[in-house]
Design a protein around this motif. Structure first.
Motif, PDB file in Angstrom:
ATOM      1  N   MET A   1       0.937  -1.124  -0.008  1.00  0.00           N
ATOM      2  CA  MET A   1       0.033   0.049  -0.123  1.00  0.00           C
ATOM      3  C   MET A   1       0.775   1.217   0.067  1.00  0.00           C
ATOM      4  SD  MET A   1      -2.855   0.803  -0.194  1.00  0.00           S
ATOM      5  CE  MET A   1      -4.535   1.016   0.281  1.00  0.00           C
ATOM      6  N   ARG A   2       2.148   1.189   0.669  1.00  0.00           N
ATOM      7  CA  ARG A   2       2.973   2.469   0.933  1.00  0.00           C
ATOM      8  C   ARG A   2       3.396   2.634  -0.573  1.00  0.00           C
ATOM      9  NH1 ARG A   2       6.116   1.743   6.327  1.00  0.00           N
ATOM     10  NH2 ARG A   2       4.531   2.041   7.753  1.00  0.00           N
ATOM     11  N   LEU A   3       3.863   1.543  -1.309  1.00  0.00           N
ATOM     12  CA  LEU A   3       4.416   1.610  -2.604  1.00  0.00           C
ATOM     13  C   LEU A   3       3.364   2.330  -3.382  1.00  0.00           C
ATOM     14  CD1 LEU A   3       6.807   1.075  -4.597  1.00  0.00           C
ATOM     15  CD2 LEU A   3       5.690  -1.312  -4.813  1.00  0.00           C
ATOM     16  N   LEU A   4       2.106   1.855  -3.500  1.00  0.00           N
ATOM     17  CA  LEU A   4       1.306   2.505  -4.378  1.00  0.00           C
ATOM     18  C   LEU A   4       1.122   4.182  -3.991  1.00  0.00           C
ATOM     19  CD1 LEU A   4      -1.004   2.084  -6.457  1.00  0.00           C
ATOM     20  CD2 LEU A   4      -2.637   1.708  -4.557  1.00  0.00           C
ATOM     21  N   ALA A   5       1.042   4.469  -2.570  1.00  0.00           N
ATOM     22  CA  ALA A   5       0.987   5.633  -2.377  1.00  0.00           C
ATOM     23  C   ALA A   5       1.930   6.599  -2.793  1.00  0.00           C
ATOM     24  CB  ALA A   5       0.969   5.876  -0.826  1.00  0.00           C
ATOM     25  N   VAL A   6       3.360   5.947  -2.782  1.00  0.00           N
ATOM     26  CA  VAL A   6       4.472   6.566  -3.282  1.00  0.00           C
ATOM     27  C   VAL A   6       4.393   6.717  -4.737  1.00  0.00           C
ATOM     28  CG1 VAL A   6       7.047   6.398  -3.488  1.00  0.00           C
ATOM     29  CG2 VAL A   6       6.011   5.926  -1.221  1.00  0.00           C
ATOM     30  N   ILE A   7       4.098   5.877  -5.453  1.00  0.00           N
ATOM     31  CA  ILE A   7       4.002   5.933  -6.827  1.00  0.00           C
ATOM     32  C   ILE A   7       3.108   7.115  -7.391  1.00  0.00           C
ATOM     33  CG2 ILE A   7       3.292   4.693  -8.900  1.00  0.00           C
ATOM     34  CD1 ILE A   7       4.579   2.208  -7.941  1.00  0.00           C
ATOM     35  N   ILE A   8       1.830   7.153  -6.446  1.00  0.00           N
ATOM     36  CA  ILE A   8       0.747   8.189  -7.117  1.00  0.00           C
ATOM     37  C   ILE A   8       1.425   9.343  -6.648  1.00  0.00           C
ATOM     38  CG2 ILE A   8      -1.528   8.795  -6.377  1.00  0.00           C
ATOM     39  CD1 ILE A   8      -2.450   6.153  -5.998  1.00  0.00           C
ATOM     40  N   PHE A   9       2.065   9.605  -5.719  1.00  0.00           N
ATOM     41  CA  PHE A   9       2.662  10.912  -5.161  1.00  0.00           C
ATOM     42  C   PHE A   9       3.469  11.479  -6.356  1.00  0.00           C
ATOM     43  CE2 PHE A   9       5.793  13.651  -2.967  1.00  0.00           C
ATOM     44  CZ  PHE A   9       4.990  14.600  -2.736  1.00  0.00           C
ATOM     45  N   ALA A  10       4.492  10.315  -6.724  1.00  0.00           N
ATOM     46  CA  ALA A  10       5.437  10.814  -7.701  1.00  0.00           C
ATOM     47  C   ALA A  10       4.934  11.113  -8.779  1.00  0.00           C
ATOM     48  CB  ALA A  10       6.515   9.567  -7.812  1.00  0.00           C
ATOM     49  N   LEU A  11       3.734  10.611  -9.373  1.00  0.00           N
ATOM     50  CA  LEU A  11       3.253  10.862 -10.589  1.00  0.00           C
ATOM     51  C   LEU A  11       2.383  12.083 -10.599  1.00  0.00           C
ATOM     52  CD1 LEU A  11       1.475   7.423 -11.608  1.00  0.00           C
ATOM     53  CD2 LEU A  11       3.653   8.561 -12.718  1.00  0.00           C
ATOM     54  N   MET A  12       1.880  12.663  -9.484  1.00  0.00           N
ATOM     55  CA  MET A  12       1.514  13.748  -9.149  1.00  0.00           C
ATOM     56  C   MET A  12       2.199  14.985  -9.127  1.00  0.00           C
ATOM     57  SD  MET A  12      -1.602  12.619  -6.426  1.00  0.00           S
ATOM     58  CE  MET A  12      -1.944  14.548  -5.950  1.00  0.00           C
ATOM     59  N   THR A  13       3.270  14.586  -8.500  1.00  0.00           N
ATOM     60  CA  THR A  13       4.394  15.582  -8.461  1.00  0.00           C
ATOM     61  C   THR A  13       5.041  15.947  -9.928  1.00  0.00           C
ATOM     62  OG1 THR A  13       5.115  15.148  -6.347  1.00  0.00           O
ATOM     63  CG2 THR A  13       6.705  16.476  -7.476  1.00  0.00           C
ATOM     64  N   ALA A  14       5.333  15.006 -10.769  1.00  0.00           N
ATOM     65  CA  ALA A  14       5.790  14.963 -11.867  1.00  0.00           C
ATOM     66  C   ALA A  14       4.733  15.714 -13.069  1.00  0.00           C
ATOM     67  CB  ALA A  14       6.142  13.569 -12.588  1.00  0.00           C
ATOM     68  N   ALA A  15       3.397  15.723 -12.746  1.00  0.00           N
ATOM     69  CA  ALA A  15       2.664  16.320 -13.504  1.00  0.00           C
ATOM     70  C   ALA A  15       2.376  17.620 -13.123  1.00  0.00           C
ATOM     71  CB  ALA A  15       1.353  15.615 -13.382  1.00  0.00           C
ATOM     72  N   CYS A  16       2.846  18.162 -12.088  1.00  0.00           N
ATOM     73  CA  CYS A  16       2.598  19.505 -11.788  1.00  0.00           C
ATOM     74  C   CYS A  16       3.831  20.372 -12.280  1.00  0.00           C
ATOM     75  CB  CYS A  16       2.953  19.818 -10.343  1.00  0.00           C
ATOM     76  SG  CYS A  16       1.283  19.010  -9.170  1.00  0.00           S
ATOM     77  N   ASN A  17       4.725  19.842 -12.890  1.00  0.00           N
ATOM     78  CA  ASN A  17       5.791  20.663 -13.599  1.00  0.00           C
ATOM     79  C   ASN A  17       5.370  21.148 -14.765  1.00  0.00           C
ATOM     80  OD1 ASN A  17       8.286  21.941 -14.390  1.00  0.00           O
ATOM     81  ND2 ASN A  17       9.576  20.020 -14.545  1.00  0.00           N
ATOM     82  N   GLN A  18       4.794  22.389 -14.964  1.00  0.00           N
ATOM     83  CA  GLN A  18       4.563  22.868 -16.312  1.00  0.00           C
ATOM     84  C   GLN A  18       5.369  23.846 -16.877  1.00  0.00           C
ATOM     85  OE1 GLN A  18       1.662  21.888 -17.560  1.00  0.00           O
ATOM     86  NE2 GLN A  18       1.357  20.409 -15.952  1.00  0.00           N
ATOM     87  N   GLU A  19       6.711  23.819 -16.465  1.00  0.00           N
ATOM     88  CA  GLU A  19       7.678  24.737 -17.056  1.00  0.00           C
ATOM     89  C   GLU A  19       7.896  24.090 -18.288  1.00  0.00           C
ATOM     90  OE1 GLU A  19      12.215  26.153 -15.791  1.00  0.00           O
ATOM     91  OE2 GLU A  19      10.609  25.725 -14.263  1.00  0.00           O
ATOM     92  N   GLN A  20       8.118  25.092 -19.348  1.00  0.00           N
ATOM     93  CA  GLN A  20       8.614  24.620 -20.609  1.00  0.00           C
ATOM     94  C   GLN A  20      10.196  24.852 -20.692  1.00  0.00           C
ATOM     95  OE1 GLN A  20       6.187  26.823 -23.326  1.00  0.00           O
ATOM     96  NE2 GLN A  20       4.275  25.493 -22.867  1.00  0.00           N
ATOM     97  N   ASP A  21      10.837  24.185 -21.434  1.00  0.00           N
ATOM     98  CA  ASP A  21      12.215  24.437 -21.681  1.00  0.00           C
ATOM     99  C   ASP A  21      12.299  25.453 -22.740  1.00  0.00           C
ATOM    100  OD1 ASP A  21      12.938  22.559 -19.866  1.00  0.00           O
ATOM    101  OD2 ASP A  21      13.212  20.978 -21.243  1.00  0.00           O
ATOM    102  N   VAL A  22      13.211  26.533 -22.715  1.00  0.00           N
ATOM    103  CA  VAL A  22      13.356  27.498 -23.692  1.00  0.00           C
ATOM    104  C   VAL A  22      14.787  27.135 -24.166  1.00  0.00           C
ATOM    105  CG1 VAL A  22      13.735  29.952 -24.138  1.00  0.00           C
ATOM    106  CG2 VAL A  22      12.074  29.199 -22.564  1.00  0.00           C
ATOM    107  N   THR A  23      14.593  26.918 -25.820  1.00  0.00           N
ATOM    108  CA  THR A  23      15.786  26.707 -26.268  1.00  0.00           C
ATOM    109  C   THR A  23      16.158  27.813 -27.439  1.00  0.00           C
ATOM    110  OG1 THR A  23      14.627  25.288 -27.658  1.00  0.00           O
ATOM    111  CG2 THR A  23      15.759  24.262 -25.716  1.00  0.00           C
TER     112      THR A  23
END
Length: 70
Positions: A1-23
């Motif tokens: 259950m903890r592993l599932l919670a960690v995976i969900i938290f990691a996916l939510m955190t990754a989805a919050c990064n909306q910064e676009q790379d400027v090249t």
């Protein structure tokens, strides 16, 4: 259950990064939209910042001042 919670938290955190790379796309935008672009001219710098960087007057004026525009 903890592993599932960690995976969900990691996916939510990754989805919050909306910064676009400027090249370098900002410089291309400025040159394409402003034929005689002079980054030292405050009016040109602010207008380019607003249209290419999607800034507002306050942030663009500050940015241009820091870049040396007068």
């Amino acid at each position: 259950m903890r592993l599932l919670a960690v995976i969900i938290f990691a996916l939510m955190t990754a989805a919050c990064n909306q910064e676009q790379d400027v090249t370098g796309s900002t410089a291309v935008c400025q040159l394409r939209n402003f034929s005689s672009y002079n980054p030292r001219d405050m009016n040109q710098c602010v207008n380019a910042c607003k249209s290419c960087d999607h800034g507002n007057t306050v942030t663009c004026t500050t940015s241009c001042t820091l870049k040396g525009a007068h």
